[in-house]
Design a protein around this motif. Sequence first.
Motif, PDB file in Angstrom:
ATOM      1  N   UNK A   1       0.837  -1.210   0.000  1.00 31.62           N
ATOM      2  CA  UNK A   1       0.000   0.000   0.000  1.00 31.62           C
ATOM      3  C   UNK A   1       0.869   1.256   0.000  1.00 31.62           C
ATOM      4  N   UNK A   2       1.962   1.205   0.748  1.00 30.75           N
ATOM      5  CA  UNK A   2       2.886   2.331   0.835  1.00 30.75           C
ATOM      6  C   UNK A   2       3.517   2.631  -0.524  1.00 30.75           C
ATOM      7  N   UNK A   3       4.038   1.586  -1.161  1.00 26.99           N
ATOM      8  CA  UNK A   3       4.731   1.780  -2.434  1.00 26.99           C
ATOM      9  C   UNK A   3       3.764   2.097  -3.573  1.00 26.99           C
ATOM     10  N   UNK A   4       2.576   1.455  -3.563  1.00 28.48           N
ATOM     11  CA  UNK A   4       1.588   1.744  -4.607  1.00 28.48           C
ATOM     12  C   UNK A   4       1.133   3.197  -4.518  1.00 28.48           C
ATOM     13  N   UNK A   5       0.918   3.687  -3.290  1.00 26.66           N
ATOM     14  CA  UNK A   5       0.525   5.082  -3.117  1.00 26.66           C
ATOM     15  C   UNK A   5       1.648   6.005  -3.614  1.00 26.66           C
ATOM     16  N   UNK A   6       2.901   5.640  -3.296  1.00 25.92           N
ATOM     17  CA  UNK A   6       4.033   6.470  -3.716  1.00 25.92           C
ATOM     18  C   UNK A   6       4.110   6.563  -5.241  1.00 25.92           C
ATOM     19  N   UNK A   7       3.844   5.448  -5.927  1.00 24.53           N
ATOM     20  CA  UNK A   7       3.865   5.450  -7.394  1.00 24.53           C
ATOM     21  C   UNK A   7       2.789   6.385  -7.941  1.00 24.53           C
ATOM     22  N   UNK A   8       1.566   6.266  -7.395  1.00 23.66           N
ATOM     23  CA  UNK A   8       0.473   7.119  -7.857  1.00 23.66           C
ATOM     24  C   UNK A   8       0.746   8.589  -7.544  1.00 23.66           C
ATOM     25  N   UNK A   9       1.333   8.840  -6.366  1.00 24.03           N
ATOM     26  CA  UNK A   9       1.654  10.219  -5.991  1.00 24.03           C
ATOM     27  C   UNK A   9       2.702  10.809  -6.926  1.00 24.03           C
ATOM     28  N   UNK A  10       3.682   9.996  -7.313  1.00 25.91           N
ATOM     29  CA  UNK A  10       4.714  10.467  -8.245  1.00 25.91           C
ATOM     30  C   UNK A  10       4.109  10.807  -9.600  1.00 25.91           C
ATOM     31  N   UNK A  11       3.186   9.958 -10.060  1.00 25.94           N
ATOM     32  CA  UNK A  11       2.518  10.233 -11.336  1.00 25.94           C
ATOM     33  C   UNK A  11       1.718  11.530 -11.271  1.00 25.94           C
ATOM     34  N   UNK A  12       1.152  11.822 -10.098  1.00 25.01           N
ATOM     35  CA  UNK A  12       0.350  13.036  -9.933  1.00 25.01           C
ATOM     36  C   UNK A  12       1.200  14.253  -9.591  1.00 25.01           C
ATOM     37  N   UNK A  13       2.513  14.048  -9.408  1.00 25.24           N
ATOM     38  CA  UNK A  13       3.405  15.153  -9.088  1.00 25.24           C
ATOM     39  C   UNK A  13       3.297  15.649  -7.666  1.00 25.24           C
ATOM     40  N   UNK A  14       2.832  14.797  -6.754  1.00 22.61           N
ATOM     41  CA  UNK A  14       2.677  15.209  -5.362  1.00 22.61           C
ATOM     42  C   UNK A  14       4.007  15.103  -4.618  1.00 22.61           C
ATOM     43  N   UNK A  15       4.210  15.995  -3.657  1.00 20.11           N
ATOM     44  CA  UNK A  15       5.406  15.983  -2.825  1.00 20.11           C
ATOM     45  C   UNK A  15       5.039  16.302  -1.391  1.00 20.11           C
ATOM     46  N   UNK A  16       5.850  15.799  -0.452  1.00 15.82           N
ATOM     47  CA  UNK A  16       5.683  16.138   0.953  1.00 15.82           C
ATOM     48  C   UNK A  16       7.030  16.023   1.640  1.00 15.82           C
ATOM     49  N   UNK A  17       7.265  16.867   2.636  1.00 15.31           N
ATOM     50  CA  UNK A  17       8.491  16.749   3.429  1.00 15.31           C
ATOM     51  C   UNK A  17       8.170  16.496   4.896  1.00 15.31           C
ATOM     52  N   UNK A  18       6.980  15.959   5.168  1.00 19.42           N
ATOM     53  CA  UNK A  18       6.561  15.680   6.542  1.00 19.42           C
ATOM     54  C   UNK A  18       7.473  14.658   7.209  1.00 19.42           C
ATOM     55  N   UNK A  19       8.078  13.769   6.407  1.00 18.92           N
ATOM     56  CA  UNK A  19       8.987  12.750   6.940  1.00 18.92           C
ATOM     57  C   UNK A  19      10.432  13.061   6.566  1.00 18.92           C
TER      58      UNK A  19
END
Length: 200
Positions: A124-142
């Motif tokens: 779930x973590x990696x699948x979300x990361x792939x979709x987020x990358x495709x959507x151009x999303x970024x976060x620096x919370x971690x």
Amino acid sequence: MLDSRIRPLIDPPLNAIGRRLAQAGVTANQVTIAGAVIGIGAGVAIGYRYYLFGLALVLLSRLLDGLDGAVARATRQSDFGGYLDIVSDFAFYVAIPLGFGFAASANLPFAMVLIASFTLTGISFLAYAVMAAKAGRETDAHGKKSFFYNTGLAEGTETIVAFVLMCLLPQYFAVIAAVFSAMCLITVIQRTIAAKVDFS
């Protein structure tokens, strides 16, 4: 759940140590691999019922897991380094419950369930990361990462706490593993709902 709150506290000292290691010529990937080897060694120690020694190796492994990013930030971050880091993390996450499974046959069903829950959480973590990358999303919370980190109930901090409790109270492994497996499944549900909202 707690990772983003702990980051501001642990990053300054880790970054200071990371800069010194980088100046000494140590690379981030070397630190990552050392952390993975020590983490797998922790699983082996636990398998032989050396629980306190295993605990010491767990903590050392996680310290190195924090330092590899600090060294990378002091030099340069790479996509391969991000890949190596996440593979090493999940090798560690599997090694510890596997060790408890070998330590006592009664632990084995709970170790298997915990490993299965880690697998689902990781997917779930990696699948979300792939979709987020495709959507151009970024976060620096971690902190600055190679890919998008989606939060959830069970993250790195909670995993370390669970492993520490298992090592200190190995007779309660089954209970701790069952509770943490449930937390992992809740995290998968959280991420699935977030993915539905974010990517539909």
